[in-house]
Design a protein around this motif. Structure first.
Motif, PDB file in Angstrom:
ATOM      1  N   ALA A 281      34.334  22.774  43.558  1.00  0.00           N
ATOM      2  CA  ALA A 281      33.771  22.065  42.415  1.00  0.00           C
ATOM      3  C   ALA A 281      33.679  22.951  41.177  1.00  0.00           C
ATOM      4  CB  ALA A 281      32.388  21.529  42.763  1.00  0.00           C
ATOM      5  N   ALA A 282      33.541  24.259  41.393  1.00  0.00           N
ATOM      6  CA  ALA A 282      33.387  25.171  40.257  1.00  0.00           C
ATOM      7  C   ALA A 282      34.739  25.699  39.778  1.00  0.00           C
ATOM      8  CB  ALA A 282      32.479  26.331  40.643  1.00  0.00           C
ATOM      9  N   GLY A 283      35.814  25.202  40.363  1.00  0.00           N
ATOM     10  CA  GLY A 283      37.142  25.636  39.927  1.00  0.00           C
ATOM     11  C   GLY A 283      37.536  26.983  40.488  1.00  0.00           C
ATOM     12  N   GLY A 284      36.909  27.387  41.590  1.00  0.00           N
ATOM     13  CA  GLY A 284      37.181  28.718  42.146  1.00  0.00           C
ATOM     14  C   GLY A 284      38.353  28.766  43.111  1.00  0.00           C
ATOM     15  N   ARG A 285      38.858  27.603  43.527  1.00  0.00           N
ATOM     16  CA  ARG A 285      39.944  27.604  44.507  1.00  0.00           C
ATOM     17  C   ARG A 285      41.175  28.302  43.938  1.00  0.00           C
ATOM     18  NH1 ARG A 285      42.401  22.474  47.882  1.00  0.00           N
ATOM     19  NH2 ARG A 285      43.389  23.759  49.459  1.00  0.00           N
ATOM     20  N   ASP A 286      41.723  29.243  44.707  1.00  0.00           N
ATOM     21  CA  ASP A 286      42.893  30.046  44.322  1.00  0.00           C
ATOM     22  C   ASP A 286      42.595  31.001  43.164  1.00  0.00           C
ATOM     23  OD1 ASP A 286      44.203  28.715  46.269  1.00  0.00           O
ATOM     24  OD2 ASP A 286      45.468  27.513  44.951  1.00  0.00           O
ATOM     25  N   ASN A 287      41.354  31.072  42.742  1.00  0.00           N
ATOM     26  CA  ASN A 287      40.977  31.976  41.658  1.00  0.00           C
ATOM     27  C   ASN A 287      40.081  33.084  42.191  1.00  0.00           C
ATOM     28  OD1 ASN A 287      42.122  31.113  39.243  1.00  0.00           O
ATOM     29  ND2 ASN A 287      40.581  29.528  38.937  1.00  0.00           N
ATOM     30  N   PRO A 288      40.034  34.233  41.489  1.00  0.00           N
ATOM     31  CA  PRO A 288      39.000  35.217  41.826  1.00  0.00           C
ATOM     32  C   PRO A 288      37.629  34.566  41.625  1.00  0.00           C
ATOM     33  CG  PRO A 288      40.666  36.202  40.438  1.00  0.00           C
ATOM     34  CD  PRO A 288      40.956  34.729  40.460  1.00  0.00           C
ATOM     35  N   PHE A 289      36.746  34.745  42.603  1.00  0.00           N
ATOM     36  CA  PHE A 289      35.469  34.032  42.601  1.00  0.00           C
ATOM     37  C   PHE A 289      34.419  34.966  43.188  1.00  0.00           C
ATOM     38  CE2 PHE A 289      32.273  31.402  44.676  1.00  0.00           C
ATOM     39  CZ  PHE A 289      32.079  30.329  43.821  1.00  0.00           C
ATOM     40  N   MET A 290      33.303  35.162  42.504  1.00  0.00           N
ATOM     41  CA  MET A 290      32.204  35.936  43.107  1.00  0.00           C
ATOM     42  C   MET A 290      30.862  35.365  42.684  1.00  0.00           C
ATOM     43  SD  MET A 290      31.774  39.590  41.130  1.00  0.00           S
ATOM     44  CE  MET A 290      33.352  40.308  41.537  1.00  0.00           C
ATOM     45  N   ARG A 291      29.863  35.584  43.563  1.00  0.00           N
ATOM     46  CA  ARG A 291      28.521  35.093  43.265  1.00  0.00           C
ATOM     47  C   ARG A 291      27.616  36.240  42.868  1.00  0.00           C
ATOM     48  NH1 ARG A 291      24.115  33.441  47.883  1.00  0.00           N
ATOM     49  NH2 ARG A 291      22.301  33.324  46.537  1.00  0.00           N
ATOM     50  N   ILE A 292      26.841  36.017  41.817  1.00  0.00           N
ATOM     51  CA  ILE A 292      25.846  37.002  41.384  1.00  0.00           C
ATOM     52  C   ILE A 292      24.462  36.427  41.668  1.00  0.00           C
ATOM     53  CG2 ILE A 292      24.963  38.316  39.413  1.00  0.00           C
ATOM     54  CD1 ILE A 292      27.810  39.082  40.063  1.00  0.00           C
ATOM     55  N   HIS A 293      23.554  37.291  42.113  1.00  0.00           N
ATOM     56  CA  HIS A 293      22.204  36.841  42.449  1.00  0.00           C
ATOM     57  C   HIS A 293      21.215  37.986  42.221  1.00  0.00           C
ATOM     58  CE1 HIS A 293      18.642  35.891  44.555  1.00  0.00           C
ATOM     59  NE2 HIS A 293      19.059  36.027  45.793  1.00  0.00           N
TER      60      HIS A 293
ATOM     61  N   SER B 297      44.154  32.485  50.341  1.00  0.00           N
ATOM     62  CA  SER B 297      43.446  33.286  49.332  1.00  0.00           C
ATOM     63  C   SER B 297      43.739  34.776  49.506  1.00  0.00           C
ATOM     64  CB  SER B 297      41.943  33.020  49.378  1.00  0.00           C
ATOM     65  OG  SER B 297      41.401  33.397  50.620  1.00  0.00           O
ATOM     66  N   LEU B 298      44.067  35.178  50.754  1.00  0.00           N
ATOM     67  CA  LEU B 298      44.429  36.583  50.967  1.00  0.00           C
ATOM     68  C   LEU B 298      45.776  36.885  50.314  1.00  0.00           C
ATOM     69  CD1 LEU B 298      43.987  39.371  52.188  1.00  0.00           C
ATOM     70  CD2 LEU B 298      44.949  38.546  54.327  1.00  0.00           C
ATOM     71  N   ARG B 299      46.703  35.942  50.418  1.00  0.00           N
ATOM     72  CA  ARG B 299      48.013  36.161  49.790  1.00  0.00           C
ATOM     73  C   ARG B 299      47.846  36.326  48.280  1.00  0.00           C
ATOM     74  NH1 ARG B 299      51.298  31.932  49.878  1.00  0.00           N
ATOM     75  NH2 ARG B 299      50.175  30.552  51.299  1.00  0.00           N
ATOM     76  N   ILE B 300      46.982  35.496  47.694  1.00  0.00           N
ATOM     77  CA  ILE B 300      46.764  35.578  46.241  1.00  0.00           C
ATOM     78  C   ILE B 300      46.093  36.909  45.883  1.00  0.00           C
ATOM     79  CG2 ILE B 300      45.540  34.533  44.292  1.00  0.00           C
ATOM     80  CD1 ILE B 300      45.846  31.829  45.775  1.00  0.00           C
ATOM     81  N   ALA B 301      45.065  37.272  46.678  1.00  0.00           N
ATOM     82  CA  ALA B 301      44.340  38.520  46.410  1.00  0.00           C
ATOM     83  C   ALA B 301      45.273  39.719  46.533  1.00  0.00           C
ATOM     84  CB  ALA B 301      43.168  38.651  47.378  1.00  0.00           C
ATOM     85  N   ALA B 302      46.092  39.725  47.602  1.00  0.00           N
ATOM     86  CA  ALA B 302      47.007  40.846  47.822  1.00  0.00           C
ATOM     87  C   ALA B 302      48.015  40.936  46.684  1.00  0.00           C
ATOM     88  CB  ALA B 302      47.717  40.679  49.168  1.00  0.00           C
ATOM     89  N   GLY B 303      48.513  39.780  46.253  1.00  0.00           N
ATOM     90  CA  GLY B 303      49.481  39.763  45.154  1.00  0.00           C
ATOM     91  C   GLY B 303      48.907  40.421  43.908  1.00  0.00           C
ATOM     92  N   LYS B 304      47.648  40.109  43.612  1.00  0.00           N
ATOM     93  CA  LYS B 304      46.988  40.691  42.428  1.00  0.00           C
ATOM     94  C   LYS B 304      46.817  42.202  42.581  1.00  0.00           C
ATOM     95  CE  LYS B 304      44.296  36.579  41.175  1.00  0.00           C
ATOM     96  NZ  LYS B 304      44.858  36.190  39.878  1.00  0.00           N
ATOM     97  N   ALA B 305      46.402  42.614  43.789  1.00  0.00           N
ATOM     98  CA  ALA B 305      46.167  44.048  44.022  1.00  0.00           C
ATOM     99  C   ALA B 305      47.481  44.829  43.953  1.00  0.00           C
ATOM    100  CB  ALA B 305      45.496  44.253  45.380  1.00  0.00           C
ATOM    101  N   TYR B 306      48.545  44.273  44.560  1.00  0.00           N
ATOM    102  CA  TYR B 306      49.846  44.961  44.540  1.00  0.00           C
ATOM    103  C   TYR B 306      50.371  45.083  43.116  1.00  0.00           C
ATOM    104  CZ  TYR B 306      49.994  44.141  49.616  1.00  0.00           C
ATOM    105  OH  TYR B 306      49.720  44.118  50.948  1.00  0.00           O
ATOM    106  N   LYS B 307      50.180  44.009  42.337  1.00  0.00           N
ATOM    107  CA  LYS B 307      50.670  44.017  40.964  1.00  0.00           C
ATOM    108  C   LYS B 307      49.959  45.110  40.163  1.00  0.00           C
ATOM    109  CE  LYS B 307      51.356  41.039  37.013  1.00  0.00           C
ATOM    110  NZ  LYS B 307      50.702  39.952  36.292  1.00  0.00           N
ATOM    111  N   MET B 308      48.646  45.182  40.355  1.00  0.00           N
ATOM    112  CA  MET B 308      47.856  46.164  39.607  1.00  0.00           C
ATOM    113  C   MET B 308      48.238  47.585  40.020  1.00  0.00           C
ATOM    114  SD  MET B 308      43.780  45.876  39.175  1.00  0.00           S
ATOM    115  CE  MET B 308      42.794  47.190  38.510  1.00  0.00           C
ATOM    116  N   ALA B 309      48.522  47.767  41.330  1.00  0.00           N
ATOM    117  CA  ALA B 309      48.862  49.109  41.830  1.00  0.00           C
ATOM    118  C   ALA B 309      50.363  49.371  41.751  1.00  0.00           C
ATOM    119  CB  ALA B 309      48.374  49.254  43.262  1.00  0.00           C
TER     120      ALA B 309
END
Lengths: 394, 380
Positions: free
Chosen positions: A70-82, B252-264
């Motif tokens: 719902a927050a648009g986090g799918r496939d995006n970098p996402f983290m929670r702050i608390h 999501s791991l594939r996406i995360a790894a892709g970002k990390a590899y690109k940066m490194a």
């Protein structure tokens, strides 16, 4: 600090009681409103920061995971702050750090909370304290605020009527804010005759439990220049932590006093220095403060350098913090008129940004705002976060 | 030009099943103090603290209230990422990259021995659709393992070999919770906890805290250190709703790894990475992680195991510390992976050091069925 990022979009739901919407739904409403405001879609967002405080009010553990879609986090970098009550401001700062690090061009900071639907939020808040020492005393945020009020009265001769005036002003300001939970024209007498919850804190000295969502869009300087004619530039950011133990926050070798928000003063000093603000009382026009109790606001305006310690009660009586006074404090009505804990501090950033962007609702808008300061407070008055927003990027 | 963010030192408590003589505060203080000592800096030098933990497992609804102080945050600029511990590294690194901070502590902890882990996990589900199923971290993980197993007709021996490999490495790691090797037959005959997962296929539950000291490149130069560099990192989240996901694929791991590899600037991870420390909360999960990290094509992780490619002695050792299958301080496990990767690159891993490690990968994972993933590249 070289200005690197700005807020270009702001979204808030109405703060009230929501039996018909879930946490993800409230998050999405806020996110969509902020994106609309920025003239963007979720596809323009590179990363999402989720603002979520204690999950115990809601009864779902780590609810940020539930809100990813719902927050648009799918496939995006996402983290929670608390960080407790300061969560919303800490999340806004984390969003700023995403952009200022040079890694992202557009970050959505979004959150929601449903404290209103919690059966007894003070019961939950007792568990924020150490199970071995302080929990047994029956500490809640209300009794904690009473300690500060008593201390402020003892040290500076602050009167209950002066605190009551804070509520009167906030409720009046909230009448101009369509999303505020509580609003109305009340009198000092109304506050003084309302029931004591813990002396000297009375019903009208306290914030409500609200539900709602809030969101902001933070973009890089380059993108902000393109998107918005008048963004709210993020000029200063700081958050400082103190010890949890109330007894250690004053007395003994501690140079601080529980009456004063000394940690806020430290955070403000750092944020002002980044923003190049030397005289906050002259250079800041609007303050959106996370003050869940009337006494907190008196203590905070002193810590923010708007006046000397002990002067806030008198200045408040003189109307210095009114809409047309020297510095408009909480033109939105602030936390006393809406408190959905996880995003209350984010709402402060929203309302501060609206003022700087000149987009606040007509009667709520303060004239000629160049700088606004927003704060968040969490834990046992131990975490204080400050953000300075400015109409100018230099 | 700087080289991003430097890691100057790490501190870890011993990982145990139950730390009976240490409160959570004591564990956090121990990890933080050790990291400062290892990095040869003092708390006075620190200008940023990022902590990470799980409130519900700690039994406190704002856990950072009590743990920010033992972590070293008194009167410091402090914030908390409430996610897997390794997300703290991401936020701390970004804070340093803004130029506003120079030296940051990152601290995470978990004391599973005092928490009803399974109940806390069940309460993570939304009350309307998922919670009535009564799933916890093990059963949801089994769901994922089952899908993967059927999709690629995985021979039962393969996940068992992952367990044998990691427990053998764990036996060399003096800091690990389980330091005893297991035999293939033991794994295959251990009781089923949730099909297809057997007891030994699952990570144990452990207590532990760890901390890192991160520095901006400017500060690392000023201190004249020869640090380990955090040359890349990436993270991403997947959908919450299991029905909407392909559970055999860690998207999501594939996406995360892709970002990390690109940066490194990594093009061929299989060749350019010397060791990997991954979050293997089950043996099946480790296989899926190989695919998510691009070590092989989907379904081919079993070949890497058959060839011994990821053994200690193999071309790309995975989890030379023993991984989560040997020690699992739950929400701090990912940060422990970053610490272990640091030790390998710095050449300080002692008994379980792999020779000639120049570049290491660390991986952390959070949420049900690895909903969120983060990848880190550490280089000399």
């Amino acid at each position: 600090m070289k200005t690197k990022a700005a807020i270009v979009g702001v979204g808030q739901t109405h703060y009230k009681s929501y039996h018909n919407y879930t946490l993800p739904e409230l998050s999405m409403q806020a996110a969509v409103a902020a994106l609309d405001d920025a003239g963007m879609t979720i596809n323009d967002i590179d990363a999402v920061v989720y603002s979520m405080g204690p999950s115990e009010f809601l009864g779902v553990n780590e609810p940020d995971k539930w809100c990813v879609d719902a927050a648009g986090g799918r496939d995006n970098p996402f983290m929670r702050i608390h960080t407790g009550g300061a969560t919303g401001l800490s999340a806004a700062q984390a969003g700023f750090h995403h952009v200022a690090a040079g890694l992202f061009d557009a970050v959505l900071v979004v959150g929601a909370d449903k404290v209103r639907e919690c059966i007894d939020s003070q019961q939950v808040l007792n568990t924020i304290w150490d199970p071995l020492y302080e929990r047994q005393f029956g500490l809640t945020t209300i009794t904690m605020a009473a300690f500060q009020a008593v201390r402020h009265m003892y040290r500076y001769g602050t009167k209950e009527e002066q605190m009551a005036l804070v509520a009167v002003r906030s409720w009046g300001n909230a009448c101009n804010n369509p999303v505020a939970h509580l609003k109305g024209h009340i009198t000092v007498d109304d506050v003084m005759t309302s029931p004591y919850y813990c002396w000297p804190v009375k019903k009208y000295d306290m914030c409500p439990s609200s539900a709602g969502g809030a969101a902001i869009v933070i973009v890089s300087k380059k993108k902000a220049m393109k998107l918005s004619t008048r963004p709210a530039w993020i000029r200063g950011c700081s958050e400082v932590a103190n010890t949890v133990f109330l007894g250690d926050q004053m007395g003994g070798r501690s140079e601080m006093d529980f009456a004063d928000s000394d940690i806020l003063a430290m955070a403000a000093k750092a944020a002002y220095s980044q923003a190049g603000i030397r005289n906050p009382a002259k250079e800041i026009q609007v303050a959106e403060l996370y003050a869940p109790f009337t006494v907190c606001e008196l203590s905070m305006v002193e810590a923010l350098g708007f006046c000397r310690k002990g002067e806030s009660g008198r200045l408040n009586e003189e109307g210095f913090f009114n809409m047309n006074g020297g510095i408009a404090v909480n033109p939105s009505g602030g936390t006393l008129c809406a408190n959905a804990i996880a995003i209350t501090a984010l709402a402060r950033v929203c309302d501060g940004a609206l003022q700087v962007m000149g987009k606040a609702p007509p009667k709520m808008q303060v004239k000629n705002v160049r700088n606004a300061v927003c704060t968040g407070e969490g834990g046992s008055f131990q975490f204080h976060a400050v953000m300075v927003l400015s109409a100018d990027y230099y | 030009m700087g080289r991003g963010v430097a890691i100057l030192g790490v501190g870890m408590t011993r990982i145990e099943g139950a730390k009976k003589d240490q409160k959570l505060d004591d564990m956090v203080f121990e990890a933080s103090s050790k990291a400062l000592a290892e990095a040869s800096v003092t708390r006075d030098d620190i200008d940023s603290v990022v902590i990470s933990g799980c409130d519900e497992l700690d039994g406190r609804c704002i856990s950072s209230m009590l743990l920010a102080m033992p972590a070293g945050a008194y009167l410091k600029d402090e914030t908390k990422v409430t996610d897997e511990g390794c997300y703290g590294v991401i936020l701390a690194a970004m804070r340093l990259m803004t130029g506003l901070f120079d030296l940051s502590l990152v601290v995470s902890w978990c004391k599973t021995s005092e928490a009803p882990v399974s109940d806390v996990m069940r309460m993570r589900w939304d009350p309307f659709y998922h919670r009535p199923f009564g799933m916890n971290h093990i059963t949801s993980s089994a769901l994922m393992a089952g899908v993967y197993k059927s999709r690629y007709s995985l021979p039962l021996e393969i996940p068992a070999r992952v367990v044998v490999k990691n427990r053998k490495s764990g036996a060399k790691n003096l800091n690990a919770h389980l330091q005893s090797p297991v035999k293939l037959q033991e794994v295959r005959t251990s009781p089923v906890v949730s099909w297809p997962l057997r007891v030994l296929d699952c990570a144990p539950e452990s207590d532990g805290a760890c901390a890192l000291v991160l520095a901006s490149s400017r500060k690392a130069r000023e201190l004249k250190r020869d640090p380990v560099w955090l040359s890349g990192f990436g993270w991403a989240a997947d959908s919450y709703y299991l029905g909407g996901r392909d559970l055999s694929d860690l998207r999501s791991l594939r996406i995360a790894a892709g970002k990390a590899y690109k940066m490194a600037k990594i093009k061929n991870p299989l060749k350019e990475i010397d060791i990997a420390e991954v979050s293997d909360f089950s043996s099946y999960h480790e296989l899926m992680v190989y695919e998510g990290l691009g070590f092989c094509n989907p379904g081919q992780a079993q070949d890497l195991i058959k060839e011994g490619f990821t053994d200690r002695e193999g071309a790309l050792p995975v989890n030379p510390s023993g991984g989560l299958l040997s020690s699992n301080p739950f929400t701090a496990s990912g940060l422990f992976r970053v610490c272990e990767a640091y030790l390998q690159v710095a050449g300080n891993a002692g008994n379980h050091q792999v020779k000639g490690v120049k570049r290491a990968l660390a991986h952390g994972s959070s949420g049900f069925c690895a909903q969120g993933n983060a990848v880190f590249i550490l280089s000399q």
